[in-house]
Write a protein that holds these residues in place. Structure first.
Motif, PDB file in Angstrom:
ATOM      1  N   THR A  42     -19.213  36.512  22.926  1.00 41.82           N
ATOM      2  CA  THR A  42     -18.429  37.747  22.837  1.00 41.82           C
ATOM      3  C   THR A  42     -17.682  38.009  24.147  1.00 41.82           C
ATOM      4  O   THR A  42     -16.503  38.388  24.139  1.00 41.82           O
ATOM      5  CB  THR A  42     -19.341  38.937  22.474  1.00 41.82           C
ATOM      6  N   LEU A  43     -18.344  37.753  25.260  1.00 40.97           N
ATOM      7  CA  LEU A  43     -17.681  37.961  26.558  1.00 40.97           C
ATOM      8  C   LEU A  43     -16.457  37.040  26.670  1.00 40.97           C
ATOM      9  O   LEU A  43     -15.395  37.441  27.151  1.00 40.97           O
ATOM     10  CB  LEU A  43     -18.642  37.682  27.721  1.00 40.97           C
ATOM     11  N   ARG A  44     -16.611  35.813  26.189  1.00 41.35           N
ATOM     12  CA  ARG A  44     -15.482  34.865  26.257  1.00 41.35           C
ATOM     13  C   ARG A  44     -14.349  35.331  25.329  1.00 41.35           C
ATOM     14  O   ARG A  44     -13.181  35.317  25.694  1.00 41.35           O
ATOM     15  CB  ARG A  44     -15.973  33.468  25.843  1.00 41.35           C
ATOM     16  N   VAL A  45     -14.742  35.780  24.122  1.00 39.97           N
ATOM     17  CA  VAL A  45     -13.748  36.206  23.134  1.00 39.97           C
ATOM     18  C   VAL A  45     -12.975  37.437  23.630  1.00 39.97           C
ATOM     19  O   VAL A  45     -11.789  37.594  23.344  1.00 39.97           O
ATOM     20  CB  VAL A  45     -14.479  36.495  21.794  1.00 39.97           C
ATOM     21  N   LEU A  46     -13.652  38.298  24.393  1.00 42.92           N
ATOM     22  CA  LEU A  46     -13.013  39.540  24.847  1.00 42.92           C
ATOM     23  C   LEU A  46     -12.258  39.360  26.176  1.00 42.92           C
ATOM     24  O   LEU A  46     -11.795  40.342  26.762  1.00 42.92           O
ATOM     25  CB  LEU A  46     -14.050  40.659  25.004  1.00 42.92           C
ATOM     26  N   ILE A  72     -23.725  51.245  21.610  1.00 45.76           N
ATOM     27  CA  ILE A  72     -23.982  49.970  22.279  1.00 45.76           C
ATOM     28  C   ILE A  72     -25.349  50.041  22.945  1.00 45.76           C
ATOM     29  O   ILE A  72     -25.709  51.084  23.511  1.00 45.76           O
ATOM     30  CB  ILE A  72     -22.857  49.631  23.282  1.00 45.76           C
ATOM     31  N   GLY A  73     -26.103  48.975  22.835  1.00 49.63           N
ATOM     32  CA  GLY A  73     -27.439  48.954  23.426  1.00 49.63           C
ATOM     33  C   GLY A  73     -27.375  48.822  24.950  1.00 49.63           C
ATOM     34  O   GLY A  73     -26.314  48.536  25.527  1.00 49.63           O
ATOM     35  N   TYR A  74     -28.516  48.969  25.588  1.00 48.46           N
ATOM     36  CA  TYR A  74     -28.590  48.932  27.050  1.00 48.46           C
ATOM     37  C   TYR A  74     -28.314  47.515  27.561  1.00 48.46           C
ATOM     38  O   TYR A  74     -27.627  47.308  28.561  1.00 48.46           O
ATOM     39  CB  TYR A  74     -29.988  49.419  27.458  1.00 48.46           C
ATOM     40  N   GLU A  75     -28.854  46.528  26.822  1.00 48.45           N
ATOM     41  CA  GLU A  75     -28.858  45.147  27.314  1.00 48.45           C
ATOM     42  C   GLU A  75     -27.463  44.556  27.598  1.00 48.45           C
ATOM     43  O   GLU A  75     -27.246  43.970  28.657  1.00 48.45           O
ATOM     44  CB  GLU A  75     -29.597  44.279  26.297  1.00 48.45           C
ATOM     45  N   PRO A  76     -26.504  44.686  26.658  1.00 50.17           N
ATOM     46  CA  PRO A  76     -25.202  44.052  26.938  1.00 50.17           C
ATOM     47  C   PRO A  76     -24.344  44.838  27.928  1.00 50.17           C
ATOM     48  O   PRO A  76     -23.318  44.341  28.389  1.00 50.17           O
ATOM     49  CB  PRO A  76     -24.524  44.043  25.560  1.00 50.17           C
ATOM     50  N   TRP A  77     -24.766  46.052  28.244  1.00 55.74           N
ATOM     51  CA  TRP A  77     -23.948  46.940  29.072  1.00 55.74           C
ATOM     52  C   TRP A  77     -23.588  46.295  30.417  1.00 55.74           C
ATOM     53  O   TRP A  77     -22.409  46.178  30.785  1.00 55.74           O
ATOM     54  CB  TRP A  77     -24.735  48.249  29.299  1.00 55.74           C
ATOM     55  N   GLN A  78     -24.608  45.852  31.112  1.00 58.15           N
ATOM     56  CA  GLN A  78     -24.390  45.335  32.470  1.00 58.15           C
ATOM     57  C   GLN A  78     -23.549  44.035  32.469  1.00 58.15           C
ATOM     58  O   GLN A  78     -22.581  43.924  33.226  1.00 58.15           O
ATOM     59  CB  GLN A  78     -25.758  45.151  33.125  1.00 58.15           C
ATOM     60  N   PRO A  79     -23.868  43.065  31.582  1.00 56.73           N
ATOM     61  CA  PRO A  79     -23.026  41.856  31.556  1.00 56.73           C
ATOM     62  C   PRO A  79     -21.560  42.165  31.221  1.00 56.73           C
ATOM     63  O   PRO A  79     -20.650  41.535  31.761  1.00 56.73           O
ATOM     64  CB  PRO A  79     -23.647  40.995  30.448  1.00 56.73           C
ATOM     65  N   LEU A  80     -21.334  43.164  30.345  1.00 57.72           N
ATOM     66  CA  LEU A  80     -19.945  43.527  30.028  1.00 57.72           C
ATOM     67  C   LEU A  80     -19.252  44.057  31.282  1.00 57.72           C
ATOM     68  O   LEU A  80     -18.146  43.638  31.631  1.00 57.72           O
ATOM     69  CB  LEU A  80     -19.901  44.592  28.921  1.00 57.72           C
TER      70      LEU A  80
END
Ligand code: CLF
Ligand code: SF4
Length: 501
Positions: free
Chosen positions: A435-439, A450-458
């Motif tokens: 998803t990070l690559r796609v965005l 949005i959950g807590y987990e993907p927040w920081q990597p985004l």
């Protein structure tokens, strides 16, 4: 039996017309269209970007044969002129198809269009294709009929298409130059002969152009699909756009080549690459100078069912349809009610869009617009034109560009839903990494939650997660976030890049 008539009135045309630079999308130009054309497009999810948030389409796979060979196609799969390569649809008979269409129309009242798009070329299977259309125009007159073709036999079929009230025809035109065509089509089957190379491309192009002119003369709307093949026809497609527009095409859909070795296509095996998101958008923008561009195509399966981007085919397998009792007259009453509700909502949205476009036109003249850079934002939605999808459940994101000139839709990008992807997918890449690559290139992602987990990597990837606009209209939310960024001083261009307003 007297059949109820659907609420035929499309949403009222905006009084001001298009004032933003977002011109180039069908909806912004709806106000300029003659009434009879607006009637044809306002609820067709492919011909109107706005409609695709609300109205659904379905395909029936009744056409197995094909009369040409494209280098991006393997006959094991659906016709890649409309479908993603690598997708296989099961062929059904016209009778089965008609039953399926009526079952879907009764269950999903938002379904307005039946298209035949494969798995081969519909007009290379004229008996099966026209028998399906003939029965449907009698039994389900509230459904629009649509067909997609490579165009080789189109001139011979135009009268028959007109006879069945088929108002929308897609022709895949990848070139108007036979030297380019010879690199895309190894052969065609024409008048009982296999013809190869440049001569084959010359015949195909002539037939496509003649078919386009004949349809335009009869007032049938034509959409042109073109597959963008980097290094083969990418530089040529602006010319294609100009020519098809001059001959009366209504919409141009430039789709990316998808070529994977495992699909067994010539291009896949030869390592021909497809375009990047940026290359595709750049070419669509270049063509948009001459034509209305479609940017929301999902390269559907030949048996797709539902809103663009969703697939509800499993709800309508043959055994399930057999077990259904369908009272189509009652279904039409229900469908008419649902369509009227959607039309009312669209009308309100159209008024808001017009007001927004007028505001954007004013803002575009201010020095602020000249000094504010454009920003790409990704949106998670399940349809309805609002932000209503959880980040972790999104299988695709719609991409919008906000700038001092307003908000415009520029495409969609698919991914593996973060919550369903497990630790890894594909070649070891995690769903979140994918998803990070796609965005890439987006600075904000708008979702309902949005959950807590993907927040920081985004955030680490420079993409701000934003769940504050849940259930709001997409374009208004994108404009609001852009305004927040402007006020926070995040949009200032380096002085060298500022234009004089
Ligand atoms: Fe189907 Fe095509 Fe008609 Fe639409 S699909 S036959 S015009 S009803 Fe639409 Fe699907 Fe893209 Fe085709 S999103 S692949 S453009
Ligand atoms: Fe394949 Fe469609 Fe081309 Fe025929 S027209 S070869 S089915 S992509």
């Amino acid at each position: 039996m007297e059949l109820p008539v659907l609420n035929a009135a499309p949403p009222a045309a905006p009084s001001g017309g298009c004032t933003s630079h977002a011109c180039g999308s069908t909806d912004d130009q709806m106000g300029h269209l003659p009434e009879h054309i607006r009637q044809k497009v306002y609820n067709h999810p492919c011909y109107s970007e706005q409609a695709h948030h609300y109205f659904a389409r379905m395909h029936v796979a009744v056409a197995p044969a094909c009369n040409i060979q494209c280098n991006y196609c393997n006959r094991k799969y659906d016709c890649a002129n409309e479908s993603r390569p690598g997708v296989v649809s099961e062929v059904m008979s016209p009778d089965q198809a008609v039953k399926k269409v009526m079952a879907v129309a009764a269950t999903i009242p938002q379904m307005t269009v039946l298209g035949i798009a494969g798995p081969g070329d519909p007009l290379a299977n004229p008996e099966r294709t026209f028998e399906t259309f003939r029965q449907l125009s009698e039994k389900a007159p509230d459904i629009k009929l649509c067909v997609s073709t490579n165009g080789l036999t189109l001139p011979d079929c135009v009268d028959e298409l007109a006879k069945h009230n088929i108002d929308h025809v897609t022709i895949t035109i990848n070139c108007v130059d036979p030297d380019v065509g010879a690199k895309i089509y190894p052969w065609i089957f024409w008048k009982n002969r296999r013809i190869r190379g440049r001569e084959a491309a010359e015949i195909l192009i002539a037939q496509q152009q003649m078919g386009l002119e004949m349809l335009s003369e009869r007032g049938i709307l034509v959409k042109v699909n073109s597959v963008m093949i980097p290094g083969v026809n990418d530089a040529h497609l602006v010319e294609v756009s100009k020519i098809v527009k001059a001959k009366g095409a209504f919409l141009h859909n430039v789709m990316p080549l998808i070529a994977e070795a495992e699909h067994g296509t010539y291009y896949g095996v030869m390592g021909q690459r497809g375009p990047t998101h940026e290359e595709l958008q750049q070419l669509q923008d270049q063509c948009a100078g001459d034509m209305n561009m479609m940017r929301h195509c999902r390269q559907c399966r030949a048996d797709a069912v539902g809103l663009l981007g969703e697939d509800r085919g499993q709800e309508f397998t043959l055994d399930k349809i057999e077990a259904m009792e369908i009272d189509y007259a009652a279904a039409m009453v229900k469908r008419a009610e649902v369509h009227a509700q959607i039309e009312q909502e669209l009308s309100l949205k159209q008024q808001a869009r017009t007001a927004q476009a007028e505001l954007a036109a004013l803002q575009a003249q201010s020095p602020l617009a000249a000094s504010a850079r454009p920003v790409l934002m990704a949106v998670a939605t399940k349809g309805g034109g609002v932000i209503n999808e959880h980040f972790g459940h999104a299988a695709e994101f719609l991409i919008y560009e906000a700038s001092g000139h307003g908000v415009r839709f520029i495409g969609h990008r698919k991914t593996t839903p973060y919550c369903e992807g497990g630790d890894t997918c594909g070649d070891g890449e995690s769903a979140l990494d994918q998803t990070l690559r796609v965005l890439k290139g987006c600075e904000v992602v708008l979702c309902s939650k949005i959950g807590y987990e993907p927040w920081q990597p985004l955030e680490a990837a420079g993409i701000a997660p934003n769940g504050e606009h849940a259930m709001e209209a997409i374009e208004e939310a994108v404009a609001a976030v852009y305004e927040e960024m402007r006020v926070a001083g995040k949009l200032d261009l380096p002085v060298a890049e500022q234009k004089v307003a």
